[in-house]
Design a protein around this motif. Structure first.
Motif, mmCIF file in Angstrom:
data_model
loop_
_atom_site.group_PDB
_atom_site.id
_atom_site.type_symbol
_atom_site.label_atom_id
_atom_site.label_comp_id
_atom_site.label_asym_id
_atom_site.label_seq_id
_atom_site.Cartn_x
_atom_site.Cartn_y
_atom_site.Cartn_z
ATOM 1 N N THR A 170 0.797 -3.084 -5.278
ATOM 2 C CA THR A 170 0.372 -2.251 -3.806
ATOM 3 C C THR A 170 2.017 -3.331 -3.363
ATOM 4 O O THR A 170 1.694 -3.923 -2.859
ATOM 5 C CB THR A 170 -0.397 -1.566 -2.949
ATOM 6 N N ARG A 171 2.880 -2.374 -2.302
ATOM 7 C CA ARG A 171 3.715 -3.608 -1.149
ATOM 8 C C ARG A 171 3.771 -2.559 0.216
ATOM 9 O O ARG A 171 4.043 -2.105 -0.165
ATOM 10 C CB ARG A 171 4.815 -3.865 -1.998
ATOM 11 N N ILE A 172 3.778 -3.386 1.343
ATOM 12 C CA ILE A 172 3.829 -3.021 2.454
ATOM 13 C C ILE A 172 5.216 -3.544 3.100
ATOM 14 O O ILE A 172 5.401 -4.502 2.893
ATOM 15 C CB ILE A 172 2.967 -3.408 3.598
ATOM 16 N N ASP A 229 14.821 -0.070 5.994
ATOM 17 C CA ASP A 229 14.552 -1.412 6.555
ATOM 18 C C ASP A 229 13.223 -1.415 5.809
ATOM 19 O O ASP A 229 12.415 -2.993 5.484
ATOM 20 C CB ASP A 229 14.483 -2.487 7.947
ATOM 21 N N ALA A 230 12.066 -0.969 6.323
ATOM 22 C CA ALA A 230 10.337 -1.223 6.341
ATOM 23 C C ALA A 230 10.560 -0.801 4.787
ATOM 24 O O ALA A 230 9.888 -1.654 3.638
ATOM 25 C CB ALA A 230 9.877 -0.106 6.962
ATOM 26 N N LEU A 231 11.768 0.120 3.635
ATOM 27 C CA LEU A 231 11.112 0.783 2.586
ATOM 28 C C LEU A 231 11.695 -1.283 1.842
ATOM 29 O O LEU A 231 11.624 -1.322 0.812
ATOM 30 C CB LEU A 231 11.755 2.001 2.370
ATOM 31 N N LEU A 232 13.150 -1.464 2.493
ATOM 32 C CA LEU A 232 13.541 -2.401 1.084
ATOM 33 C C LEU A 232 12.611 -3.795 2.099
ATOM 34 O O LEU A 232 12.813 -4.771 0.649
ATOM 35 C CB LEU A 232 14.801 -3.049 2.131
ATOM 36 N N GLY A 233 12.488 -4.096 2.788
ATOM 37 C CA GLY A 233 11.542 -4.917 2.951
ATOM 38 C C GLY A 233 10.303 -5.024 1.825
ATOM 39 O O GLY A 233 9.644 -6.485 1.558
ATOM 40 N N GLY A 237 4.580 5.533 -1.402
ATOM 41 C CA GLY A 237 3.072 5.903 -0.716
ATOM 42 C C GLY A 237 3.612 6.779 0.510
ATOM 43 O O GLY A 237 3.627 8.183 0.379
ATOM 44 N N ASN A 238 3.795 6.009 1.781
ATOM 45 C CA ASN A 238 3.854 7.121 2.301
ATOM 46 C C ASN A 238 4.859 5.840 3.499
ATOM 47 O O ASN A 238 5.022 4.379 3.653
ATOM 48 C CB ASN A 238 2.637 7.626 3.717
ATOM 49 N N LEU A 258 5.115 2.222 2.289
ATOM 50 C CA LEU A 258 4.093 1.115 1.887
ATOM 51 C C LEU A 258 4.856 2.016 0.268
ATOM 52 O O LEU A 258 5.019 2.529 0.121
ATOM 53 C CB LEU A 258 2.612 1.817 1.075
ATOM 54 N N LEU A 259 4.428 1.233 -0.610
ATOM 55 C CA LEU A 259 5.364 0.519 -2.053
ATOM 56 C C LEU A 259 4.225 0.675 -3.002
ATOM 57 O O LEU A 259 3.819 -0.160 -3.229
ATOM 58 C CB LEU A 259 6.136 -0.365 -2.025
ATOM 59 N N GLU A 260 4.401 1.598 -4.410
ATOM 60 C CA GLU A 260 3.280 1.256 -5.890
ATOM 61 C C GLU A 260 4.268 0.855 -6.674
ATOM 62 O O GLU A 260 5.651 1.973 -6.590
ATOM 63 C CB GLU A 260 2.545 2.390 -5.648
ATOM 64 N N SER A 261 3.960 0.084 -7.449
ATOM 65 C CA SER A 261 5.307 -0.147 -8.412
ATOM 66 C C SER A 261 4.699 0.330 -9.707
ATOM 67 O O SER A 261 2.747 1.115 -9.763
ATOM 68 C CB SER A 261 4.999 -1.666 -8.975
#
Ligand SMILES: [Zn+2]
Length: 163
Positions: A5-7, A50-54, A96-97, A157-160
């Protein structure tokens, strides 16, 4: 083992000028000024991008969609957001969100926020309940408070999707 999980965090500012439409979250908001920029200058969508790319450590919006490129002149930033979604898909990232805060002294954005969330959710293939949009003023302080510009900040928030 579950996927990691990545923010990610995004921040953007555009100046308010006369003679431009005010586009926020893909909604044309009635106002006597609009945001200046190379694309439609949708500060809210740019912060989300930018949040998603980051979160995916893929650099920033200026790297992928450089100002000055005629392809992006006055383009809807929702199209650029969909481009970010494609990059995340290619990296097997699942969103995620998303949570965004817009800071504008005027106009009042309350009546447009549901449509903004629906636009962003649509470009990212998310449920509307996974997209949060909040708006506030700057209490008349600073450049936002003087109505010189609008700022936005976002986290995502991203999840692999890879094991
Ligand atoms: Zn921007």
């Amino acid at each position: 083992m579950p996927g990691k999980t990545r923010i990610g965090f995004g921040h953007d500012i555009h100046p308010l000028v006369t003679g431009r439409k005010l586009v926020l979250g893909g909604v044309v908001v009635p106002f006597d000024k609009g945001l200046d920029g190379w694309s439609d200058a949708d500060v809210l969508v740019h912060a989300v991008m930018d949040a998603l790319l980051g979160a995916a450590a893929l650099g920033d919006i200026g790297t992928h969609f450089p100002p000055g490129n005629p392809e992006y002149k006055n383009i809807s930033s929702l199209v650029l957001l969909a481009g970010v979604k494609k990059m995340l898909d290619a990296g097997h990232w699942k969103i995620g969100n998303v949570d965004v805060m817009v800071l504008a002294e005027a106009p009042k954005l309350k009546d447009y926020m549901a449509e903004m969330a629906a636009n962003i959710a649509g470009s990212l293939s998310l449920a509307v309940s996974d997209v949060s949009i909040k708006a506030g003023t700057s209490e008349k302080l600073g450049f936002v408070g003087r109505g010189e510009g609008i700022a936005a900040e976002a986290v995502a928030l991203l999840e692999s999707a890879l094991e």
